[in-house]
Each structure stands twice: as structure tokens, then as C-alpha cells.
Scaffold this active site. Structure first.
Site, PDB file in Angstrom:
ATOM      1  CE  LYS A  77      -3.755   5.082  -5.112  1.00 46.03           C
ATOM      2  NZ  LYS A  77      -3.892   6.615  -4.395  1.00 46.03           N
ATOM      3  CB  SER A 152      -0.790   7.769  -5.286  1.00 48.83           C
ATOM      4  OG  SER A 152      -1.211   7.692  -4.442  1.00 48.83           O
ATOM      5  CB  SER A 176      -2.769  10.477  -4.008  1.00 42.63           C
ATOM      6  OG  SER A 176      -1.650  10.462  -4.160  1.00 42.63           O
TER       7      SER A 176
END
Length: 471
Positions: A77, A152, A176
Site C-alpha cells: 500500500k 483507504s 480501511s
């Protein structure tokens, strides 16, 4: 191929049925085919990934010891650093210079045998429930490209759902991992606080590292690989009684499941989201568990406001911007809000959270064993809506985002493990998840429950129309 479990793919590599190079080549092919439609991966170095895959094949041929996920491609990520790769936090205001060090979880992934493959998109600096930013653009949901994969960790989830990779790294500070898993039809476990080592406990110990997967056996085995305690860190979760992988298929005790269908914040809950929780409740009852409606004690409004307005904003102020004026408007507003708070405000906010956590956590094991909720109070929203609302009025009502985080954020504050399971498809053809929240350090219990219903719901066999998998 990428719809198979990472556990199975790694077994095939170790037995010679498949090579790491072949698997990486397929990941590159799939990314080239579908990522232009969904924008899941925002940085790739295919040559380096192929070199690393070839090195993995050479190690195996030489009889060098290999990890449990030897040769499996894994995106990292964008909010997590990898030495030698850019780490821009998804912002135009942060340099793309190669980072000097890797976060601890990256070392754990490499030790487990994963081969790094690109970086997945995230919202700028993380505090957003969709995966959109002005530097890399919008990540779209493979089930419907007009919808968001949430955030996210939306880039990670989109890459797995679309069949680019079998699993992807993700982080969770308020939902997230779980929200994107719900939005894209995948499994998302938020580990307990302290389970996966991290150098810095961000957002007052609320952010944790993990993965998004399709198969619960991957969730369990990867947690085993990345969760060994680190004696150099201030605290660690207690060791589990057995490996998490051993929980898959284990017949555990019958549990008391508390069912919560109304959002703690009072926002409306979409009927499809209620139905997902009820679907999971019926499946668990069929397996012999007791499911009863509950109204648990949760955080006060003052505590939630302190977490969102004081603690998160203060951590945003630490983001290493070279030019903060290039940040999204809502990020600039939150950083400015942080400047107005004192150290005393921060201490008071943290103290209130920890104090309230004591009474909240006491309910697990006393009033119920596991709490069952919808994962979100809304189905995946259209792209563009949530970010536009935040930039237009950072402190406005922002109903959609509040619906997305309504059931997830409190488990980050308490540090509990929680998992989203893809139990339903909406009438519009979008995945809808239900969430199980466990007692402190109770990941094993959640994994057992998830494994017990995986075949019943059949989510490993559901794939979106936007898919890059051959065969």
C-alpha cells in the site's frame, strides 16, 4: 490462477508445478489488461519484480529454505515504505524520492517469501473512506467501475478482486481493511492492536497492518507469518494458543453472538447492509451458535470527536510534506485544525479513549462472545462523491463517509480484532459484507467462524466482470 489461494499457489511453486516467474508474469499480464480500467496499482517496477521472482526460483532450485508464501506476488500500500521505492502518501506535496528504509511489515512479508509487485493506491495520508487523490486519481471497483472500492486500502482490494494478485497488503486505522473488503467481495481481517509489529503506533495505536484476501486460509496463514512479537517494540499481543492457520476447519465451542443492526452514530443503515448481517446471523445460528440482538455500550460522542478531530488531525500534521500547499483541501484543513489544539487537548482525548475502552471491552466474554454488525451502513458509493464532499466542507455532515465508517472505527479505538466477510450481493450486483468483532486478541475465534461459513456463502467462487485472470 490468481483466484486460487496464495497457500495453494505457493504449494504449487514448491512442488514444481508452477514457478514464481510464471506467476509474476501472469500478474503483470493481468495488471496490463485490467488496471487501466480500475487504477489499483499506481507504481510498478516489473523488471525488478521479475528479477526477484527469478531469484526465488533459483533459491528453490538450490534447496535454500523458503517461506510459506514463496514466490507469491504482493503489492504494498502506498502509505507504507519500502526501501528503494517511492512513498508519497498519495500526495502531490510529498516527494517521490526512494525511501531509505522499509516498514517492519515489509520485512516480514519478504521473510515469508512474498515477491513485491508494485504499490497500491490509497487516499492522501489515509484518513478517507474512498481511494481517490489528486496525484494518482480514482481507484474504481471491479464489480462496477462507477462505484468506489472504499478505502483507504481500496487499491489493494481492487487488485485482488480483479484477479491481478491473490492477496495484497493493507492497513486499517478506522475500517480501511474491512470497508474495501466489503465493497469488493473479499475477506478483510483487522488484527488486534500489537499483533503485527510496527515501529510507530500511528493514530494513538489505532492503525494496524494486515492483508486483504479471497480465502480465509490465506488470512490465517499470512497472519502467522507477519505477527511474531518483536522484543524491540514497547508492547506486543500475546502469542495465540495455536497457529492461526490451525483454526481453519477447527470445530470450536458454540458462541454467544451479539447482533447490532443500528449504527452507533445514528446514521441510517441501508437495508442491503442489514440483510448481510442477518444472512451471517442465520448461517451462524444454523451451526449452533446463539445469536441475540444487543445494544452494547460504545464510545461517547466526546471520545469519538477527540479521536477524529484531535488525535487523527495531530498525526496528519506529522506527514512529511515538502509542500503542504499541494495537499488536498480537506487535508490542509485538518492539518490547520491540529495547530489549534494543545498538547493538553491531545492528552485529554487519549485519556478519555483509554478510560472508556475498559468498560466497552468488558462486554466481550460477559454479555456476548462476538459482536456481529453490517460492515458498512451503505453499499459502495459512486466514485468522486465522498472526496468532493470532504474538500467542499471538511466539517460538514458528510453522510456517506459517516455511513461507511459507522460500524468499523470503534474497533480501532479499542484495539480489538474484526473481520469483514463477503456474505451477500446486492440487487444492484455489488458485494455487501458483514462484520464480526472479537474479544481482545481473539483473532483465532474470528478465523474459525469465518472458515465455518466460507463454503456456505461461496464467496471464493464469485468474481467481477472486470477481471484479469486467464482460465
Amino acid at each position: 490462477m490468481m483466484h486460487e489461494s496464495a497457500v495453494e499457489l505457493s504449494r504449487r511453486i514448491r512442488t514444481g508445478e508452477l514457478t514464481a516467474t510464471e506467476l509474476m508474469t501472469e500478474a503483470i499480464r493481468a495488471a496490463d489488461a485490467v488496471d487501466p480500467q480500475i487504477n489499483a496499482l499506481i507504481w510498478r517496477d516489473d523488471e525488478a519484480s521479475l528479477r526477484d521472482a527469478a531469484a526465488a526460483d533459483a533459491e528453490l532450485a538450490a534447496g535454500i529454505g523458503v517461506g510459506p508464501f514463496h514466490g507469491i506476488p504482493l503489492p504494498i500500500k502506498e502509505l507504507t515504505w519500502v526501501a528503494g521505492q517511492p512513498g508519497t502518501f498519495g500526495s502531490r506535496g510529498v516527494s517521490d524520492a526512494p525511501r531509505p528504509v522499509s516498514d517492519l511489515v515489509v520485512d516480514r512479508f519478504r521473510d515469508a517469501g512474498f515477491v513485491l509487485f508494485g504499490r497500491s493506491n490509497s487516499p492522501e495520508a489515509g484518513p478517507m473512506s474512498v481511494t481517490e487523490n489528486s496525484r494518482f486519481g480514482v481507484t474504481r471497483n471491479p464489480w462496477n467501475v462507477d462505484r468506489s472500492p472504499a478505502g483507504s486500502s481500496g487499491g489493494a482490494a481492487a487488485a485482488v478482486a480483479a484477479g491481478i494478485v491473490p492477496v495484497a497488503h493493507a492497513t486499517d486505522g478506522g475500517g480501511s481493511i474491512r470497508m474495501p473488503a466489503s465493497a469488493t467481495g473479499l475477506v478483510g481481517l483487522k488484527p488486534s492492536r500489537g499483533r503485527v509489529p510496527a515501529r510507530v503506533p500511528m493514530w494513538e495505536h489505532s492503525i494496524v497492518e494486515g492483508v486483504i484476501t479471497r480465502h480465509i486460509e490465506d488470512t490465517a496463514a499470512i497472519l502467522d507469518a507477519i505477527s511474531a512479537p518483536d522484543p524491540t517494540l514497547p508492547y506486543a499481543a500475546p502469542r495465540p494458543p495455536r497457529p492461526f492457520a490451525d483454526e481453519v476447519g477447527l470445530d470450536g465451542p458454540r458462541l454467544r453472538i451479539g447482533l447490532l443492526l443500528d449504527a452507533p452514530s445514528g446514521v441510517p443503515v441501508d437495508p442491503e447492509c442489514r440483510a448481510a448481517a442477518e444472512d451471517l446471523a442465520r448461517a451462524l445460528e444454523h451451526l449452533g451458535h446463539t445469536v441475540e440482538p444487543v445494544r452494547p455500550l460504545l464510545h461517547s460522542w466526546e471520545a469519538v470527536l477527540g479521536f477524529v478531530d484531535v488525535i487523527i488531525n495531530s498525526w496528519l500534521w506529522t506527514t512529511p510534506y515538502e509542500d503542504a500547499e499541494l495537499a488536498e483541501p480537506y487535508i490542509r484543513a485538518r492539518r490547520e485544525r491540529a495547530r489549534a489544539h494543545t498538547g493538553g487537548d491531545y492528552a485529554l482525548a487519549a485519556m478519555r479513549l483509554y478510560s472508556e475502552n475498559v468498560d466497552i471491552l468488558a462486554q466481550w466474554g460477559r454479555d456476548f462472545d462476538v459482536l456481529l454488525t453490517p460492515t458498512m451502513a451503505t453499499t459502495p458509493p459512486p466514485v468522486g462523491v465522498v472526496l468532493a464532499e470532504a474538500n467542499a466542507a471538511f466539517d460538514g455532515p458528510r453522510l456517506t463517509e459517516n455511513q461507511m465508517i459507522a460500524f468499523t472505527a470503534f474497533a480501532n479505538i479499542t484495539g480489538q480484532p474484526a473481520i469483514s466477510l463477503p456474505v451477500r450481493m446486492s440487487a444492484a450486483g455489488l458485494p455487501v459484507g458483514a462484520q464480526l468483532i472479537g474479544r481482545p486478541f481473539g483473532e483465532g475465534e474470528l478465523i474459525r467462524l469465518a472458515a465455518s461459513v466460507q463454503e456456505h456463502f461461496g464467496w471464493t467462487r464469485r468474481h467481477p466482470a472486470v477481471a484479469g485472470v486467464a482460465g
